[in-house]
Write an enzyme that holds these catalytic residues in place. Sequence first.
Site, PDB file in Angstrom:
ATOM      1  N   HIS A 474      -7.650  30.089  41.915  1.00 46.99           N
ATOM      2  CA  HIS A 474      -7.316  30.624  40.587  1.00 46.99           C
ATOM      3  C   HIS A 474      -5.839  30.985  40.493  1.00 46.99           C
ATOM      4  O   HIS A 474      -5.131  30.541  39.577  1.00 46.99           O
ATOM      5  CB  HIS A 474      -8.186  31.852  40.306  1.00 46.99           C
ATOM      6  N   GLU A 475      -5.377  31.792  41.422  1.00 45.87           N
ATOM      7  CA  GLU A 475      -3.976  32.229  41.364  1.00 45.87           C
ATOM      8  C   GLU A 475      -3.018  31.069  41.609  1.00 45.87           C
ATOM      9  O   GLU A 475      -1.919  31.033  41.059  1.00 45.87           O
ATOM     10  CB  GLU A 475      -3.730  33.364  42.355  1.00 45.87           C
ATOM     11  N   HIS A 478      -2.410  29.404  38.350  1.00 47.26           N
ATOM     12  CA  HIS A 478      -1.318  30.088  37.633  1.00 47.26           C
ATOM     13  C   HIS A 478       0.036  29.654  38.192  1.00 47.26           C
ATOM     14  O   HIS A 478       0.991  29.412  37.444  1.00 47.26           O
ATOM     15  CB  HIS A 478      -1.453  31.602  37.789  1.00 47.26           C
ATOM     16  N   HIS A 481       1.131  26.411  36.911  1.00 49.45           N
ATOM     17  CA  HIS A 481       1.579  26.552  35.525  1.00 49.45           C
ATOM     18  C   HIS A 481       3.061  26.945  35.497  1.00 49.45           C
ATOM     19  O   HIS A 481       3.824  26.476  34.637  1.00 49.45           O
ATOM     20  CB  HIS A 481       0.726  27.615  34.830  1.00 49.45           C
TER      21      HIS A 481
END
Length: 683
Positions: A474-475, A478, A481
């Site tokens: 998940h991180e 990010h 991104h």
Amino acid sequence: MPAVDLATHPLTHWTGPLGLPDFTKLEDDAFGPVFDAALAAHEAEIAGIAGNAEAPTIDNTLAALELSGKPLDRVSAIFWLRAGAYTNDTIRALEREIAPRMARHFSAISMNADLFARIDALYRQRAGLGLDAETARVLEQSWKGFVRSGARLDAAGKARLAEINEELAGLGTRFGQNVLADESAWAMLLDAGDDLAGLPDFLVAAMAGAAEERGAAGRYAVTLSRSIVEPFLTFSTRRDLRERAFRAWAARGENGGETDNAETVARQLALRAEKARLLGYDSYAALKLDDTMAKTPSAVMDLLMPVWEKARARAAADQAELERLAAASGANHSFAAWDWRHYQEKLRAETFAFDEAELKPYLQLDRIIEACFDVAGRLFGLSFTERKDVPAWHSDVRVFEVRDPDGARRATFLADYFNRASKRSGAWMSALESGHRLRGETAKPVIYNIMNFAKPPKGEPALLSLDDARTLFHEFGHALHGMLTEARWPSASGTSVSRDFVELPSQLYEHWLTVPEVLRKHALHYRTGEPMPDALLDKLMAARTFGAGFATVEFTASALVDMAYHARGEAPADPRAFEAETLAALKMPEAIVMRHRTPHFGHVFAGDGYSAGYYSYLWSEVLDADAFKAFEETGDVFDPGLADSLRRNIYAAGGTRDPEELYTAFRGRMPSPQAMLEKRGLA
């Protein structure tokens, strides 16, 4: 004390490899004087932009504003990293001073009448300026930001809003420090033998390491780090110890002492409600949602309530099964919150013939990191090279050089994986430097991930739970991104998107963790090196939606309480009572506690990031479930054409276009919630 030279100081002039600061030269006592100098320099820059005698242009006003304050950006980036990931008494003291001071500084910029007049003039002329789509959006977002920050208020209104912002910043800092103090101070020290009944080896080793860190070598510590307390609640057969640990975990920030957050939250809610009224909004939620995909509190509730009802019904059915197991094991007590994880794990073992302890030996931290990098390579062509010669803020931090398929350096990625007392709980991504290409500059992203995994004894590998592994993916989503951005404007770079769109890249990336070919390649037993057996993999895939009722109730309760607090015109006088009343009205199951109770709900009260916005994880999940389904529909979850579209329209686009436009460019349409409900097993 000699004057600070911002052009040469190591906090603002970064001379380390890969665009990093030289962390070996950074001193805690230097932050204060550098902040003084950087704030003064930024004030002078703003005065020059606002007082420019020339007519406003995109370059002399909007671009100048975007590129102003670089020394302040740099010292702030390092300081807030330290405050979250490696704090101490000096940093904490300065944080209490700097947070309200920074709020005051940026309030003054937002309310600078001459500066807003220049932005306003450009905004009114925008149709005739021949702007490209990204610049037009940046101008619009900048103008709206000024308006929402009080630029149109009268003098008295501006003064009051500045006071509110300053006080809120201080309260957010106090809230976060109180939670960290509670988490750091509490530990339940245990001895060998019956105290460790039911605990798997990986957890015993982690608890031994935690005890040694606290000066209790030879004993075993249950801490309030999620990576220790959750598996303890899952596996310990000592119900009395589970209860002690759970009560401490649920009561962080609610202890009646100096670190109690009750008054802090009450004051924050009152100030937020006043701020909304001052700016002409019916509620703080209306203010915060004005520039999101959801737009209104009612749209948020239209998403949350059907999910809540389905999740509550599933949790009720699951609880009946868990109570059956508890009774069969000889328990004659009422079922409680500290029983749920324990018997849920037993039910999973009964239903699917495997448990978390069987899975964990195949989830080595290093292998899961490799899996993250491998997926990024297959989707986007990125490569990662660890640079062990480059120092960071702590010896645990790992530094990676990131390159594009053509070999060009794209970014620097840093990862700080292990829990320690000087780090706040949770996991997050942020940037020391955001990528952009304004005015011909080519700023390379410097992105970091923070985790809180239990650190293993020296020489032993770190083993993750499936939830830990998902958090890492998940991180890292990010982080991608931030690293893949192609935005020209800094304010449109990377994760600078609406709150309910920002979780799409991270939650979407989680899907690739459980792709069978990824697990077969990277889920290798830490002792034998053998891949996860097909039988275990099949069980894992079959059990993907197991416990969906519990997990969804935990999360959605927090989102609903967050929205209940902020969708009111007036703040509740007693947040503790209001939380209880809200949950009672929702018919919250007694044996489940909110994932983040109010006194430690850092997303919402340790700053303003997710206030009236915790729902955004679920909103983004509607998007991520539908987006991954697009890959599944091609028959190839690494489909090159779709991966290229994903990169261009989601990961690289940042805030350059409206999020609905970006998602539609990728998928061809906006989604319905159906794929999300199917993903959670609630359809």
